[in-house]
Write a protein that holds these residues in place. Sequence first.
Motif, mmCIF file in Angstrom:
data_model
loop_
_atom_site.group_PDB
_atom_site.id
_atom_site.type_symbol
_atom_site.label_atom_id
_atom_site.label_comp_id
_atom_site.label_asym_id
_atom_site.label_seq_id
_atom_site.Cartn_x
_atom_site.Cartn_y
_atom_site.Cartn_z
ATOM 1 N N ASP A 25 39.152 65.373 76.269
ATOM 2 C CA ASP A 25 39.606 65.184 74.896
ATOM 3 C C ASP A 25 39.892 63.719 74.591
ATOM 4 O O ASP A 25 39.548 63.220 73.517
ATOM 5 N N TYR A 53 38.296 61.095 71.857
ATOM 6 C CA TYR A 53 39.126 60.266 70.985
ATOM 7 C C TYR A 53 38.722 58.798 71.102
ATOM 8 O O TYR A 53 38.548 58.101 70.093
ATOM 9 N N ASP A 54 38.556 58.309 72.333
ATOM 10 C CA ASP A 54 38.168 56.912 72.542
ATOM 11 C C ASP A 54 36.813 56.620 71.897
ATOM 12 O O ASP A 54 36.622 55.577 71.272
ATOM 13 N N ASN A 70 35.483 58.117 69.359
ATOM 14 C CA ASN A 70 35.686 58.074 67.910
ATOM 15 C C ASN A 70 36.302 56.751 67.466
ATOM 16 O O ASN A 70 35.953 56.220 66.405
ATOM 17 N N GLN A 71 37.209 56.208 68.274
ATOM 18 C CA GLN A 71 37.807 54.899 67.962
ATOM 19 C C GLN A 71 36.740 53.804 67.963
ATOM 20 O O GLN A 71 36.738 52.937 67.086
#
Length: 123
Positions: free
Chosen positions: A105, A109-110, A112-113
């Motif tokens: 997960d 997230y990374d 997406n950043q």
Amino acid sequence: MITFDECGAMLDEIADSMPYELYRDLNGGISLLPQSKVHPKALHNDLFILGEYIRNSLGNAIVFYYGSINRVYGTLDKEEYRNKLVEILHHEVRHHNEYLAGCDDLGIYDKNQIDDYLRKHGK
């Protein structure tokens, strides 16, 4: 500015304050390297890797990049700087524990950043 040795001492103290169980199978330990590391997708050498979770044939490890941390947070006072080290360590330990649990997960997230960074900077 926080020196390399001061940063290392802070990291040791922060790591020692966390539950030992979080480090299960982290056989490569936690290291602090003096250099900066620019993210390979950085468009203008403006995206630094502060720490990373590494899995390879030697095992599992967390690496901090002192040069990157100082480049991004070097103007902070000692308490704020320490708080950033806590955030970085928590982030990398979470990568490790998610790997052990079979999920990613935080990796999503990374990613997406990074995608947001690339959109904002015109690529």
